[in-house]
Design a protein around this motif. Sequence first.
Motif, PDB file in Angstrom:
ATOM      1  N   CYS A  42      57.850   8.580  52.034  1.00 41.90           N
ATOM      2  CA  CYS A  42      58.192   9.053  53.385  1.00 41.90           C
ATOM      3  C   CYS A  42      58.239  10.578  53.431  1.00 41.90           C
ATOM      4  N   LEU A  43      58.880  11.172  52.439  1.00 42.75           N
ATOM      5  CA  LEU A  43      59.022  12.634  52.416  1.00 42.75           C
ATOM      6  C   LEU A  43      57.673  13.322  52.216  1.00 42.75           C
ATOM      7  N   LEU A  44      56.851  12.780  51.332  1.00 42.64           N
ATOM      8  CA  LEU A  44      55.533  13.379  51.095  1.00 42.64           C
ATOM      9  C   LEU A  44      54.646  13.239  52.328  1.00 42.64           C
ATOM     10  N   TYR A  45      54.741  12.091  53.019  1.00 42.62           N
ATOM     11  CA  TYR A  45      53.954  11.912  54.242  1.00 42.62           C
ATOM     12  C   TYR A  45      54.381  12.946  55.293  1.00 42.62           C
ATOM     13  N   ALA A  46      55.701  13.092  55.459  1.00 39.82           N
ATOM     14  CA  ALA A  46      56.203  14.078  56.430  1.00 39.82           C
ATOM     15  C   ALA A  46      55.805  15.490  56.027  1.00 39.82           C
TER      16      ALA A  46
END
Length: 401
Positions: A360-364
């Motif tokens: 999730c963090l890498l996508y954001a």
Amino acid sequence: MDNTGDRIEKLYKNYEILSDAKEKIGEHETEYKEILDAVKGSAKEKRLASQFIGKFFKHFPNLAELAIENQLDLCEDEDTQIRRQAIKDLPQLCRDTTEHTPRIADILAQLLITEDSAELLQVHQSLLTLAKYDAVGTLTGIFSQIVGGDETTRFRSFQFINNKIMKLEPQIFTKVVEDFVIAEVKKITLDVSSDEFHLCMSILNQTKLSKTLPGHVELVTLAAEQADLESDPGPLASDDETVERFIQCSTEAMPYFSSQVESTQFVKFMCEKFLRPNVWCLIGAATDDQQQTQQRLLKVFAEMTAFCGTLEKAAEKVEAIYEVLLVLVAKQHSCEYMPLPPLDADLNDTPSFHFSHAECLLYALHTLGKQAAEFLTFPDNPAKLKDFRSRLQYLARGTQG
């Protein structure tokens, strides 16, 4: 000596007199009063009275108040069968005299809290019958309980509108009725619990608002107001109530985000209030499963970044995501989302990560990083770029494993 039989016979006689009187029925007030008085009689008298009161109600406006009160007395009778009969007959008071509909609907809404399944089914049926006579009047009564009723009554009233009223056929649920529902729900959304807000959005999702772009804007605005995105929770940003409210409001708004209805204010709030290392470590700390709370928050955040417009100080927002990626999220377990590979790591061992959080963090980071491309290149800090690459490579090893 019991003369119940005589009184029942008199009730039937009065019924015949009133039925045959036609245009002269108003001259037989005495007979109607005797029917009203029967609510104090035996069980059979009460059931007959319940059926007869509504039948002739419209012809005796001077006795309307007494008739309503007597019918309500039957709705509170100790005998379950009498109560169900009275609840069934209650809408008949409004068949031709709809001015009483809001009051009758208000009373029926109060009865939604009954735990008797057969009685509850009858309350539902009576409210739906009432809606066929006067849908706006019925909703007026139900909404009066939503505004002034206790928690259980409010919730059951919301459920009834969501599950029953919104499914009514178009000839009953007209444009006027729909507009009334929208206006009333919008008025009360700022004074509802999280569960009630979910029902409010579910109701509005079944209206025309869900089908037009201006409607989507309105629904997102309602969710933003409920999330209180303009507030500054400060050190309280990590408290369970604030976090849960944000997750729920973001989830409710998600279906309406698009290239034309942006999620920017939600993304901004997330980055500024939650994605701070000293705050992030506290989120969900009071719950049994801190990781699950954080994962739910990151999932809804990642999904909404796809619809984010131009961010002010975008580099600061991207850096906030980057810092949480690297933060020690659970000190007692020495857990990081993207740790550096240990110097003594066995290349045959599969590293263990919180993959969902990191994903999730890498996508954001990738999605919002387009607005601050210079940050991710670390032009002034080559050591920082090398560090990040090492972490990514170590994470990649974990995904392969």
